[in-house]
Write a protein that holds these residues in place. Structure first.
Motif, PDB file in Angstrom:
ATOM      1  N   GLY A  38      35.174  39.378  38.209  1.00 10.20           N
ATOM      2  CA  GLY A  38      35.610  40.749  38.419  1.00 10.20           C
ATOM      3  C   GLY A  38      36.259  41.004  39.769  1.00 10.20           C
ATOM      4  N   VAL A  39      36.065  42.198  40.237  1.00  6.18           N
ATOM      5  CA  VAL A  39      36.827  42.685  41.374  1.00  6.18           C
ATOM      6  C   VAL A  39      36.505  41.929  42.647  1.00  6.18           C
ATOM      7  N   PHE A  40      35.365  41.301  42.717  1.00  7.15           N
ATOM      8  CA  PHE A  40      34.982  40.608  43.947  1.00  7.15           C
ATOM      9  C   PHE A  40      35.497  39.183  43.996  1.00  7.15           C
ATOM     10  N   TYR A  41      36.257  38.791  42.962  1.00  2.40           N
ATOM     11  CA  TYR A  41      36.632  37.390  42.860  1.00  2.40           C
ATOM     12  C   TYR A  41      37.336  36.884  44.103  1.00  2.40           C
ATOM     13  N   ASN A  42      38.210  37.735  44.657  1.00  2.73           N
ATOM     14  CA  ASN A  42      39.025  37.244  45.750  1.00  2.73           C
ATOM     15  C   ASN A  42      38.484  37.556  47.134  1.00  2.73           C
ATOM     16  N   GLU A  43      37.326  38.127  47.206  1.00  3.55           N
ATOM     17  CA  GLU A  43      36.762  38.459  48.507  1.00  3.55           C
ATOM     18  C   GLU A  43      36.037  37.258  49.078  1.00  3.55           C
ATOM     19  N   GLN A  44      36.153  37.030  50.368  1.00  2.00           N
ATOM     20  CA  GLN A  44      35.374  36.002  51.039  1.00  2.00           C
ATOM     21  C   GLN A  44      34.078  36.613  51.537  1.00  2.00           C
ATOM     22  N   ILE A  88      37.476  46.692  53.717  1.00  2.00           N
ATOM     23  CA  ILE A  88      38.335  47.264  52.682  1.00  2.00           C
ATOM     24  C   ILE A  88      39.327  46.206  52.238  1.00  2.00           C
ATOM     25  N   ARG A  89      39.787  46.301  50.995  1.00  2.00           N
ATOM     26  CA  ARG A  89      40.772  45.356  50.477  1.00  2.00           C
ATOM     27  C   ARG A  89      41.840  46.117  49.708  1.00  2.00           C
ATOM     28  N   GLN A  90      42.997  45.486  49.605  1.00  2.00           N
ATOM     29  CA  GLN A  90      44.140  46.102  48.925  1.00  2.00           C
ATOM     30  C   GLN A  90      44.848  45.040  48.104  1.00  2.00           C
ATOM     31  N   GLU A  91      45.107  45.344  46.840  1.00  2.00           N
ATOM     32  CA  GLU A  91      45.919  44.456  46.011  1.00  2.00           C
ATOM     33  C   GLU A  91      47.378  44.864  46.171  1.00  2.00           C
ATOM     34  N   ALA A  92      48.247  43.912  46.374  1.00  2.00           N
ATOM     35  CA  ALA A  92      49.649  44.225  46.671  1.00  2.00           C
ATOM     36  C   ALA A  92      50.350  44.927  45.517  1.00  2.00           C
ATOM     37  N   TYR A  93      49.901  44.704  44.273  1.00  2.00           N
ATOM     38  CA  TYR A  93      50.575  45.316  43.135  1.00  2.00           C
ATOM     39  C   TYR A  93      50.185  46.779  42.967  1.00  2.00           C
TER      40      TYR A  93
END
Lengths: 116, 116
Positions: free
Chosen positions: A99-105, B49-54
């Motif tokens: 899910g949404v946390f997949y790309n978080e380190q 915080i995180r941001q997806e470029a799309y």
């Protein structure tokens, strides 16, 4: 476990000795990263693992540095014949999961290495 | 390789005021993720915080929001109603959306001081 853990939290060694730093990633995380952070500096990428293979070792500063990972679990960063310039905080991070946390380190607390 | 630039080594803000930390990056990719991490003196890196470029909509998390300008390759962090606990190093990071386990690229950090 609940988060990434690293051991030891602090390590003081004498110049020329070998040290091993350990990282336990979050269970199920496939990717694992090692960084070096010198005092007051940013993060310097060292190596990352996808599973137990290391597709990118480009950040290892010299052949005194090596790392291995057992399956998708523990990783060990070894520094041989330590030098004073190796003194730094070594941070480990892992990514994976759903899910949404997949790309978080997710980072561990780091190991502060002091070479005398 | 992608580069991330934080041009403000140090910033300060009065408690309860608003501060903006800047970050620019260089990439030829169209899809990627951007992150702001906080590192307090305890050295534990924490995702802010995180941001997806799309996504065109700027991400927000309580008092933290970003101003994402994709064309300008800019990703600034706004902290509203600053609190003493916000004092920390803040790192901007980039990660490609292609593939898995790709390297994260970090800026050199901005040290934020909150003045009571």
């Amino acid at each position: 476990g609940a988060g990434v853990s690293q051991s030891p939290s602090n390590k003081v060694t004498e110049k020329g000795k070998d040290v091993e730093l350990r990282c336990d990633p979050i269970s199920g995380h496939t990717a694992l990263y090692w960084y070096r952070q010198r005092l007051g500096q940013g993060l310097e990428f060292l190596i990352y693992f996808q599973g137990n293979s290391a597709p990118d070792k480009s950040g290892l500063p010299s052949d005194r540095f090596s790392a291995e990972r057992t399956g998708e679990s523990v990783s060990t960063l070894t520094i041989q014949r330590t030098q004073q310039e190796d003194s730094a905080v070594y941070l480990c991070a892992s990514t994976g999961g759903q899910g949404v946390f997949y790309n978080e380190q997710f980072f561990g607390p780091g190991t502060r290495l002091t070479v005398l | 390789a992608q580069t991330v630039t934080q041009s403000q080594p140090e910033m300060s803000v009065q408690e309860a005021e608003t501060v903006t930390l800047s970050c620019t990056y260089d990439t030829s990719e169209s899809d990627y993720y951007l992150f702001w991490y906080k590192q307090p003196p305890s050295r534990q890196m924490i995702l802010v915080i995180r941001q997806e470029a799309y996504k065109q909509q700027n991400a927000t998390e309580n008092r933290f929001s970003v101003n994402f300008q994709k064309a300008a390759k800019s990703f600034s962090l706004k902290i509203s109603d600053s609190q003493l606990g916000d004092a920390a190093m803040y790192f901007c990071a980039y990660r490609s959306a292609y593939g898995t386990g790709n390297q994260f690229y970090f800026g050199t950090g901005t040290s934020l001081t909150v003045i009571p």
